[in-house]
Design an enzyme around this catalytic site. Structure first.
Site, PDB file in Angstrom:
ATOM      1  CB  SER B 214     -34.563  10.235  22.115  1.00  0.00           C
ATOM      2  OG  SER B 214     -34.579  11.591  21.756  1.00  0.00           O
ATOM      3  NE  ARG B 218     -29.643  11.091  25.053  1.00  0.00           N
ATOM      4  CZ  ARG B 218     -30.440  11.816  24.295  1.00  0.00           C
ATOM      5  NH1 ARG B 218     -31.099  12.825  24.824  1.00  0.00           N
ATOM      6  NH2 ARG B 218     -30.590  11.542  23.029  1.00  0.00           N
ATOM      7  CG  ASN B 222     -27.672   8.092  31.111  1.00  0.00           C
ATOM      8  OD1 ASN B 222     -26.586   7.545  31.147  1.00  0.00           O
ATOM      9  ND2 ASN B 222     -28.232   8.502  29.992  1.00  0.00           N
TER      10      ASN B 222
END
Lengths: 156, 284
Positions: B214, B218, B222
């Site tokens: 994660s 992440r 993004n």
């Protein structure tokens, strides 16, 4: 966009960079920051202390000043007293001296007057005798008329 | 803008391809071209990602090191002020989340924050500028935002994960194994407890493994999405005056918004690292 050696490369460089940051960047910076923090704290403490010292010194100065003023007032007062005393003494002395001088002068005057009186009396007696001699045309026997002459002299 | 014969798909693909050096199936090493890039396996390296990520880290460390060497207790000026501000900010964040004894965590957080921030910041460079400049030198592909490369983000996430595991064992020893096996389901009866261990372990290991994934994905997601939108916006420039002007406005707007994303993602990566390190140091 596939997983390959780049992953390993990134992990290795990550390790190296973190180690470098820890060793040559972070410790130096954080030491400097902490030292500055300590220095600032010290400075603030010193300022506080100085302020307190100043306050104490001011109090002390005020006290000293008050004491000095009181002392000065005391001194002036005692000096005034002493001056008054000296003046009184001087006055008294002068009065006494004056009286003494006056008495002496009086005595002298009296004495002078007495001696003048005596002299006058003697002279008058002489004159009287001379007058009487003239009148009588003869010498008066002093011894015979001494009593009379003395009486005359004392009446003058 | 790349050459006019490109279709939009080609243009986008071109922008999403790293400059790759690797071993081809026939055993020879070399830079990949659009024809043989699919043949590369694990034994390949994204040269652009590595150069930019290492270059930016070197830049960050060079600047900070220069300040660190000269740092005195006197009144700081100029760049030193800025560096000290960042250091104090990171120090505050770390002290807030991490209460262990390890001295490593704060420099780790500083490195991650500044490094990820700089790598993300590359996103604000107009997407065509560097690839165009570099194409003048004859290099075919170039991606300048290392954090849009999952290798880079996952590399960092796995490093953090490795540190987590290392410190978990170092601080808690056997306690870490217990943590993995004796919860979340705890029973008084030892027999039932032993029976439930595999199930507990399965749950705990999933939640453990999920952390680095994660963390890395992440950031990658993004930045990749942001980069993609920049690429799509730059496609508008081929569509005539009106669309071009619209593209300019959009690009500016998205860039301004992206400043927030860039900083936020760097911050999130840093904070999560601190949190994970803190979890590794604390008993439940």
């Amino acid at each position: 966009m596939s997983i390959n050696l780049t992953l390993i490369g990134q992990m290795l460089s990550f390790a190296v960079f973190v180690w470098f940051c820890h060793k040559f960047v972070w410790s130096a910076l954080i030491t400097a920051l902490e030292e500055r923090k300590a220095k600032i704290a010290e400075g603030l403490n010193a300022a506080d202390r100085a302020e307190k010292d100043l306050e104490l010194a001011q109090e002390e100065a005020t006290k000293k000043l008050k004491e000095a003023k009181a002392q000065a007032a005391d001194i002036i007062e005692s000096a005034n007293k002493r001056a008054v005393q000296i003046i009184e003494e001087a006055k008294e002395e002068a009065a006494q001296e004056g009286e003494r001088k006056l008495a002496a002068a009086m005595a002298e005057i009296e004495q002078e007057a007495n001696s003048a009186k005596e002299e006058l009396r003697a002279k008058v007696a002489g004159l009287a005798i001379a007058g009487a001699e003239k009148i009588l045309q003869q010498s008066v026997d002093i011894k015979a008329h001494e009593k009379l002459l003395d009486q005359l002299a004392s009446e003058l | 803008m790349a050459s006019g014969e490109q279709t939009s798909t080609e243009y986008i693909n071109h922008h999403l391809t790293n400059l790759t050096f690797g071993r081809f199936p026939d055993g020879s090493w070399g830079f990949a071209t659009s024809k043989n890039i699919e043949e590369l396996g694990f034994m390949a390296i994204h040269v652009d990602s590595m150069i930019w990520s290492m270059g930016l880290a070197a830049l960050f460390l060079f600047l900070f090191h220069r300040v660190a060497v000269k740092a005195t207790t006197d009144v700081p000026t100029g760049f030193q002020n800025f560096v000290e501000m960042i250091v104090e900010f990171i120090d505050g964040q770390v002290k807030e989340t991490f209460h262990g004894q390890t001295k490593m965590v704060a420099p780790l957080a500083l490195t991650i924050f500044c490094w990820v921030f700089l790598m993300n910041l590359m996103d604000l460079v107009p997407v065509d500028l560097v690839p165009w400049l570099i194409s003048l030198l004859g290099v075919g592909y170039h991606k300048i935002v290392p954090t849009t490369d999952p290798n880079v983000t996952m590399g960092m996430a796995f490093s953090v994960f490795a540190l987590m595991i290392f410190y978990s064992f170092k601080v808690k020893g056997v306690g870490f194994i217990k943590e993995l096996t004796l919860q979340p389901f705890t029973f008084k009866n030892p027999f039932v407890q032993v029976l439930i261990i595999p199930f507990n372990f399965l749950l705990e290991i999933v939640s453990l493994i999920a952390k680095p994934f994660s963390l890395g994905l992440r950031l990658f997601g993004n930045m990749y999405a942001g980069e993609m939108i920049f690429i799509l916006i730059s496609l508008l420039y081929t569509g005539g005056l009106i669309l071009g002007l619209m593209g300019g406005v959009l690009q500016f707007g998205w860039a301004v918004f992206h400043i927030l994303v860039v900083t936020l993602q760097a911050f999130i990566f840093m904070v999560l690292t601190c949190v994970y390190m803190s979890m590794a140091h604390e008993d439940h």
